[in-house]
Design a protein around this motif. Sequence first.
Motif, mmCIF file in Angstrom:
data_model
loop_
_atom_site.group_PDB
_atom_site.id
_atom_site.type_symbol
_atom_site.label_atom_id
_atom_site.label_comp_id
_atom_site.label_asym_id
_atom_site.label_seq_id
_atom_site.Cartn_x
_atom_site.Cartn_y
_atom_site.Cartn_z
ATOM 1 N N GLU A 34 -15.517 5.707 -1.389
ATOM 2 C CA GLU A 34 -14.721 6.094 -0.234
ATOM 3 C C GLU A 34 -15.537 7.084 0.595
ATOM 4 O OE1 GLU A 34 -10.710 7.189 -1.335
ATOM 5 O OE2 GLU A 34 -10.533 5.473 -2.698
ATOM 6 N N THR A 45 1.165 3.366 11.165
ATOM 7 C CA THR A 45 -0.079 4.069 10.890
ATOM 8 C C THR A 45 -0.867 3.286 9.851
ATOM 9 O OG1 THR A 45 1.063 6.153 11.207
ATOM 10 C CG2 THR A 45 -1.052 6.260 10.092
ATOM 11 N N LYS A 46 -2.167 3.244 10.027
ATOM 12 C CA LYS A 46 -3.002 2.610 9.010
ATOM 13 C C LYS A 46 -2.908 3.411 7.724
ATOM 14 C CE LYS A 46 -6.739 1.006 11.944
ATOM 15 N NZ LYS A 46 -8.191 0.830 11.893
ATOM 16 N N ILE A 47 -2.750 2.722 6.626
ATOM 17 C CA ILE A 47 -2.606 3.443 5.356
ATOM 18 C C ILE A 47 -3.899 4.188 5.024
ATOM 19 C CG2 ILE A 47 -2.187 3.154 2.875
ATOM 20 C CD1 ILE A 47 -0.323 0.833 3.576
ATOM 21 N N LEU A 48 -5.025 3.609 5.385
ATOM 22 C CA LEU A 48 -6.297 4.267 5.080
ATOM 23 C C LEU A 48 -6.824 5.068 6.280
ATOM 24 C CD1 LEU A 48 -7.976 1.470 2.953
ATOM 25 C CD2 LEU A 48 -6.682 3.470 2.198
ATOM 26 N N LYS A 49 -5.902 5.571 7.061
ATOM 27 C CA LYS A 49 -6.248 6.300 8.274
ATOM 28 C C LYS A 49 -7.204 7.467 8.014
ATOM 29 C CE LYS A 49 -3.758 9.177 11.506
ATOM 30 N NZ LYS A 49 -2.529 9.946 11.477
ATOM 31 N N LYS A 50 -6.927 8.235 6.951
ATOM 32 C CA LYS A 50 -7.771 9.403 6.683
ATOM 33 C C LYS A 50 -9.210 8.996 6.425
ATOM 34 C CE LYS A 50 -4.531 12.910 5.496
ATOM 35 N NZ LYS A 50 -3.482 13.119 4.495
ATOM 36 N N THR A 106 -14.331 -3.472 0.214
ATOM 37 C CA THR A 106 -14.134 -4.028 1.547
ATOM 38 C C THR A 106 -13.294 -3.142 2.468
ATOM 39 O OG1 THR A 106 -14.180 -6.179 0.484
ATOM 40 C CG2 THR A 106 -13.414 -6.125 2.746
ATOM 41 N N SER A 107 -12.261 -2.522 1.925
ATOM 42 C CA SER A 107 -11.308 -1.791 2.759
ATOM 43 C C SER A 107 -11.777 -0.410 3.190
ATOM 44 C CB SER A 107 -9.979 -1.633 2.011
ATOM 45 O OG SER A 107 -9.540 -2.870 1.503
ATOM 46 N N TRP A 108 -12.864 0.097 2.568
ATOM 47 C CA TRP A 108 -13.278 1.460 2.880
ATOM 48 C C TRP A 108 -14.530 1.521 3.737
ATOM 49 C CZ3 TRP A 108 -10.311 0.483 -1.327
ATOM 50 C CH2 TRP A 108 -9.203 1.320 -1.490
#
Lengths: 235, 121
Positions: free
Chosen positions: A99, A11-16, A130-132
């Motif tokens: 976020e 699962t992607k850690i930033l899935k939510k 970048t990640s959000w």
Amino acid sequence: MIEPRILEVRTKILKKNDELARTMRAHFVEADVLVTNLVSSPGTGKTSLLRETLKRLLDAGEKVAAIVGDLETDNDARRLAESGAPVRQIMTHGCCHLEADMVQQHLTGWDLADFDYLFIENVGNLVCPTSWDLGESVRIALLSVTEGEDKPLKYPGLFNTADVALITKTDLAEPCEFNRELALKNIQAVRPGMSVLETSAKTGDGMDDWINYLKNMREQLKATGNTVAANNRSR
Amino acid sequence: MHELSIANSLVEIASEHARANGGQRILAITVRVGPLSCVHKSALEFSFDLLKQGTMLEGAQLKWLDVPVTVFCPTCEREVELPGIQRFRCPECDTPSGDIRSGRELDLETIEICQQATADA
Ligand SMILES: Nc1nc2c(ncn2[C@@H]2O[C@H](COP(=O)(O)OP(=O)(O)OP(=O)(O)O)[C@@H](O)[C@H]2O)c(=O)[nH]1
Ligand SMILES: [Mg+2]
Ligand SMILES: [Zn+2]
């Protein structure tokens, strides 16, 4: 006794965040709102560019709004509000990036139908935002001529999730001995084919191209319900 | 330090999955990470060690599964691995390519769960 066992989670850690961003993007697209996320180091010129942009779009009869992230102050929000556009501030209190849920909370009470363009100024930082995914349709990586030409090589991650590299403060290129060819070469090295725009918020140079780019992206969004950006980030 | 925020999601997701599968404790987790994820592994380890305290992940080990950056080379017509992230060109034929096929990963891959609340129960 039951032995420990290994579970496949995958699962992607930033899935939510990703899921919320996807839902938000769908709402933005449905309402024909072009959402632009501006990312750069502190002081690159996000607020200055945005203030000019809001003014010009308002003058052209477009409906615009902005959300601005800042660690502790509301200075940027006040500067932007001078344009007359509705502006909201997200005070992150030390958090180095925005976020999706922060953006969502700050949309409360706004009717998306009232907007054609929504701009999000991220917290000044080249790595963390970048990640959000914020549900934006366009992500802009800004670099100023005062920062040195090697920014793309130092932060390939950002340039690889952004849709456009925007070189700011071009009025200072000469005194800063900015090597434009090298900067363009470095951008292409980390992201072959990336579009580049160049602006000076001070002299207005390049602003027409930038505004045209935004208008084109909005037309594309209205016509196809999609932009390059959305494809690029949802891997 | 965005790694704190990532570690927070990590603890949340791992715990959810463990509970859904009858786990009481998590002994280890594996995270798949690519160089384009913009994550500093040591910063994430630090944050994880901080946040796991007092949760079912207390004492859990964080293991990494590194994935390389690969792009599709239109000339070689296949996926090629890049030696770094500063130069998106095929290492074989030098054709530029931004068609990234892997390297952005930031995934919770596996969790090792145990149905007992403590190690010596
Ligand atoms: N000469 C010149 N100065 C500029 C230009 N754009 C911004 N500046 C100056 O650069 C400084 C920083 O600009 P801002 O617009 O506040 O930068 P920012 O990216 O919003 O900064 P943070 O929100 O703190 O990350 C200010 O002193 C601006 O006046 C430009 O096009 N030309
Ligand atoms: Mg600003
Ligand atoms: Zn090749």
